[in-house]
Design an enzyme around this catalytic site. Structure first.
Site, PDB file in Angstrom:
ATOM      1  N   ARG A   1      23.745  29.842  67.274  1.00 32.74           N
ATOM      2  CA  ARG A   1      23.505  28.480  66.767  1.00 32.74           C
ATOM      3  C   ARG A   1      22.731  27.625  67.773  1.00 32.74           C
ATOM      4  O   ARG A   1      21.982  26.729  67.369  1.00 32.74           O
ATOM      5  CB  ARG A   1      24.830  27.806  66.414  1.00 32.74           C
ATOM      6  CG  ARG A   1      25.364  28.283  65.071  1.00 32.74           C
ATOM      7  CD  ARG A   1      26.677  27.616  64.746  1.00 32.74           C
ATOM      8  NE  ARG A   1      27.006  27.776  63.335  1.00 32.74           N
ATOM      9  CZ  ARG A   1      28.176  27.479  62.810  1.00 32.74           C
ATOM     10  NH1 ARG A   1      29.151  27.017  63.571  1.00 32.74           N
ATOM     11  NH2 ARG A   1      28.393  27.643  61.529  1.00 32.74           N
TER      12      ARG A   1
ATOM     13  N   LYS B   1      38.973  30.731  57.622  1.00 31.40           N
ATOM     14  CA  LYS B   1      38.957  29.410  56.976  1.00 31.40           C
ATOM     15  C   LYS B   1      39.139  29.583  55.474  1.00 31.40           C
ATOM     16  O   LYS B   1      38.173  29.573  54.709  1.00 31.40           O
ATOM     17  CB  LYS B   1      37.637  28.702  57.258  1.00 31.40           C
ATOM     18  CG  LYS B   1      37.496  28.265  58.699  1.00 31.40           C
ATOM     19  CD  LYS B   1      36.165  27.594  58.919  1.00 31.40           C
ATOM     20  CE  LYS B   1      36.004  27.191  60.366  1.00 31.40           C
ATOM     21  NZ  LYS B   1      34.627  26.761  60.665  1.00 31.40           N
TER      22      LYS B   1
ATOM     23  N   GLY C   1      29.306  31.102  61.949  1.00 32.52           N
ATOM     24  CA  GLY C   1      29.263  31.189  63.411  1.00 32.52           C
ATOM     25  C   GLY C   1      29.908  32.468  63.915  1.00 32.52           C
ATOM     26  O   GLY C   1      29.309  33.233  64.688  1.00 32.52           O
TER      27      GLY C   1
ATOM     28  N   GLY D   1      30.644  28.235  55.768  1.00 37.14           N
ATOM     29  CA  GLY D   1      31.086  27.493  54.583  1.00 37.14           C
ATOM     30  C   GLY D   1      29.914  26.810  53.893  1.00 37.14           C
ATOM     31  O   GLY D   1      29.832  26.779  52.664  1.00 37.14           O
TER      32      GLY D   1
HETATM   33  N1  LIG Z   1      43.427  39.089  59.224  1.00 36.39           N
HETATM   34  C1  LIG Z   1      43.102  38.091  60.048  1.00 36.39           C
HETATM   35  N2  LIG Z   1      44.067  37.374  60.667  1.00 36.39           N
HETATM   36  C2  LIG Z   1      43.727  36.355  61.503  1.00 36.39           C
HETATM   37  N3  LIG Z   1      42.447  35.969  61.770  1.00 36.39           N
HETATM   38  C3  LIG Z   1      41.472  36.661  61.175  1.00 36.39           C
HETATM   39  C4  LIG Z   1      41.733  37.737  60.295  1.00 36.39           C
HETATM   40  N4  LIG Z   1      40.558  38.215  59.874  1.00 36.39           N
HETATM   41  C5  LIG Z   1      39.596  37.465  60.461  1.00 36.39           C
HETATM   42  N5  LIG Z   1      40.135  36.542  61.248  1.00 36.39           N
HETATM   43  C6  LIG Z   1      39.433  35.553  62.102  1.00 36.39           C
HETATM   44  O1  LIG Z   1      38.520  34.802  61.342  1.00 36.39           O
HETATM   45  C7  LIG Z   1      37.672  34.125  62.260  1.00 36.39           C
HETATM   46  C8  LIG Z   1      36.340  33.794  61.612  1.00 36.39           C
HETATM   47  O2  LIG Z   1      36.562  33.065  60.418  1.00 36.39           O
HETATM   48  P1  LIG Z   1      35.652  31.888  59.876  1.00 36.39           P
HETATM   49  O3  LIG Z   1      36.127  31.614  58.502  1.00 36.39           O
HETATM   50  O4  LIG Z   1      35.646  30.782  60.877  1.00 36.39           O
HETATM   51  O5  LIG Z   1      34.197  32.579  59.793  1.00 36.39           O
HETATM   52  P2  LIG Z   1      32.760  32.091  60.254  1.00 36.39           P
HETATM   53  O6  LIG Z   1      31.869  33.242  60.120  1.00 36.39           O
HETATM   54  O7  LIG Z   1      32.792  31.450  61.605  1.00 36.39           O
HETATM   55  O8  LIG Z   1      32.369  31.008  59.201  1.00 36.39           O
HETATM   56  P3  LIG Z   1      32.160  29.424  59.426  1.00 36.39           P
HETATM   57  O9  LIG Z   1      30.836  29.285  60.073  1.00 36.39           O
HETATM   58  O10 LIG Z   1      32.273  28.857  58.076  1.00 36.39           O
HETATM   59  O11 LIG Z   1      33.245  28.990  60.346  1.00 36.39           O
HETATM   60  C9  LIG Z   1      37.540  35.049  63.443  1.00 36.39           C
HETATM   61  O12 LIG Z   1      37.888  34.337  64.610  1.00 36.39           O
HETATM   62  C10 LIG Z   1      38.557  36.167  63.164  1.00 36.39           C
HETATM   63  O13 LIG Z   1      39.343  36.524  64.282  1.00 36.39           O
HETATM   64  O1  LIG Z   2      31.508  26.637  61.731  1.00 33.87           O
HETATM   65  C1  LIG Z   2      31.290  25.959  60.726  1.00 33.87           C
HETATM   66  O2  LIG Z   2      31.422  26.397  59.566  1.00 33.87           O
HETATM   67  C2  LIG Z   2      30.750  24.563  60.890  1.00 33.87           C
HETATM   68  O3  LIG Z   2      30.434  24.281  62.220  1.00 33.87           O
HETATM   69  C3  LIG Z   2      31.709  23.541  60.332  1.00 33.87           C
HETATM   70  O4  LIG Z   2      32.938  23.600  60.999  1.00 33.87           O
HETATM   71  P1  LIG Z   2      34.272  23.138  60.229  1.00 33.87           P
HETATM   72  O5  LIG Z   2      34.562  24.209  59.203  1.00 33.87           O
HETATM   73  O6  LIG Z   2      35.318  23.043  61.296  1.00 33.87           O
HETATM   74  O7  LIG Z   2      33.957  21.825  59.564  1.00 33.87           O
END
Ligand SMILES: Nc1ncnc2c1ncn2[C@@H]1O[C@H](COP(=O)(O)OP(=O)(O)OP(=O)(O)O)[C@@H](O)[C@H]1O
Ligand SMILES: O=C(O)[C@H](O)COP(=O)(O)O
Length: 405
Positions: free
Chosen positions: A40, A206, A359, A382
């Site tokens: 990012r 999330k 991310g 998201g």
């Molecule tokens: N079964 C699980 N239990 C706990 N944590 C998990 C599990 N599977 C995945 N994760 C965690 O999910 C996290 C990533 O989730 P997240 O929804 O933030 O995705 P992202 O790609 O960063 O999307 P965004 O940019 O929307 O945040 C990682 O840190 C990972 O360790």
């Molecule tokens: O990682 C993301 O999806 C964005 O930076 C937004 O973060 P947030 O889900 O904590 O609002």
């Protein structure tokens, strides 16, 4: 309605101008507090370089993590400033303040062609509440607002949406940055009329937020693969034991409805990897999903699920992947994510359009070593999902309309 663009502003109009840029520098940090993945940050450089070269005075804003409206040293942007400075190749001054005297003084003394990064916007409670008073203070740092935070465009926060209205009310302008423009163009083009089969892969932690867009996503895709902690909420909806796994009980009803509506378009893991603790030296066991025990923590999908999901993915012509299949940061729980990352990259090698968002997902693609084989890595997790589901993104809606449109 098309939005006004930074790329359309003459560079003369930027010289010496105070420009407030909202980027999404919300990057994963290591346990030592260092930037663990700079995707990012690198993606944010284009707009900043453009502004620096044009001689603008750049006040840069971002959030990091989810601090609860008060300062939290673990979520400071200080480590990000160091990495950004080397990525940009020109000085980035960091001030650990957002709305106090120190920030105001640093903004006032900012020289043309320089970048000032202020502290985490979420250290202020008004940020996530989209407080107009906070938005006005931030808007007061310039007379042009550039929103380049695609990853945060789905949040109506003071530094994303509120600031745009505040700067306009004060006679300034609010435009989309180069990264935001590119993301919208790419995601819009690639996904407007997707080649089929169209397969979406959802995982990560999330759950609320992401599960909310599944309903809108389901009618658009041929298959929706669900893994990561998101799958646990669906397991609960099926009446299965999930032990101490991460779940969101208030989304179980929604998961039940989605299971009914999705039918066989919705694919859940049939087996999982569990441990007593989610730790680097954890002892990992594979269990059928119906055999998870009360003391277990589900931390990855299992090998049979990997094989089923990978076969679906290899047969797809359009792929959208958001969220890892497990706790990929730790070696014992990386397998599912890495296997699927390879399947996605193989499909892309075969000509499929493969878009990855998020991310942590970008970091997972790096860990799997497949980043450069994918069609597009979106900085939005998201946000890209909501965009794909056809929802309006408040951070974009708030920008000025394009005058020639
Ligand atoms: N079964 C699980 N239990 C706990 N944590 C998990 C599990 N599977 C995945 N994760 C965690 O999910 C996290 C990533 O989730 P997240 O929804 O933030 O995705 P992202 O790609 O960063 O999307 P965004 O940019 O929307 O945040 C990682 O840190 C990972 O360790
Ligand atoms: O990682 C993301 O999806 C964005 O930076 C937004 O973060 P947030 O889900 O904590 O609002």
């Amino acid at each position: 309605m098309p939005k006004a663009l930074l790329s359309a502003l003459p560079t003369d109009a930027l010289k010496g101008r105070r420009v407030v840029v909202r980027a999404d520098l919300n990057v994963p940090l290591s346990e030592a507090g260092e930037v663990a993945d700079d995707t990012r940050i690198q993606a944010s450089v284009a707009s900043l370089r453009h502004l620096v070269e044009a001689g603008a005075r750049v006040v840069l804003l971002s959030h990091l993590g989810r601090p609860k409206g008060r300062p939290d040293p673990a979520a400071s942007l200080a480590p990000v400033a160091r990495v950004l400075q080397s990525a940009l190749g020109s000085p980035v001054r960091f001030v650990p303040d957002l709305v106090g005297d120190e920030a105001a003084a640093a903004v006032a003394s900012l020289e043309p062609g320089r970048v000032l990064l202020l502290e985490n916007t979420r250290f202020e409670a008004g940020e996530t509440a989209d407080d107009p008073a906070l938005a006005r203070v931030l808007a007061g740092y310039g007379d042009l607002f550039v929103n380049d935070a695609f990853g945060t465009a789905h949040r109506a926060h003071a530094s994303t949406a509120g600031i745009a209205s505040a700067i306009r009310a004060a006679g300034g302008r609010a435009v989309a940055g180069l990264l935001l423009e590119r993301e919208l163009q790419f995601l819009g083009d690639a996904l407007a009329d997707p080649e089929r089969p169209f397969v979406a892969i959802l995982g990560g932690a999330k759950i609320s937020g992401k599960i909310d867009v599944v309903e809108a996503l389901l009618p658009r895709v041929d298959r929706l693969i669900v893994g990561g902690a998101m799958a646990n909420t669906f397991f609960l909806a099926l009446g299965l034991e999930v032990g101490h796994s991460l779940v969101e009980p208030d989304r179980v009803e929604m998961a039940r409805e989605l299971l009914e509506r999705g039918g066989d378009r919705l694919l859940l893991p049939i087996d999982v990897r569990v441990a007593d603790e989610i730790a680097p030296d954890a002892e990992v066991r594979v269990r059928a999903r119906a055999e998870v025990r009360p003391g277990d923590r589900i931390a990855d999908i299992g090998p049979e699920s990997e094989a089923i999901f990978a076969a679906e993915i290899r047969g797809a012509r359009t792929l959208v992947w958001n969220g890892p299949m497990g706790v990929f940061e730790l070696e014992p729980f990386r397998g599912g994510t890495v296997q699927l990352a390879h399947a996605v990259a193989d499909a892309a090698d075969g000509g499929a359009t493969a878009v990855l968002g998020g991310g942590d997902s970008a970091a997972a693609a790096e860990v799997a070593g497949v980043s450069d084989r994918l069609t597009h890595i979106s900085t939005g997790g998201g946000a890209s999902l909501e965009f794909l589901a056809g929802e309006a993104l408040p951070g974009i809606e708030a920008l000025d309309e394009r005058e020639d449109a």
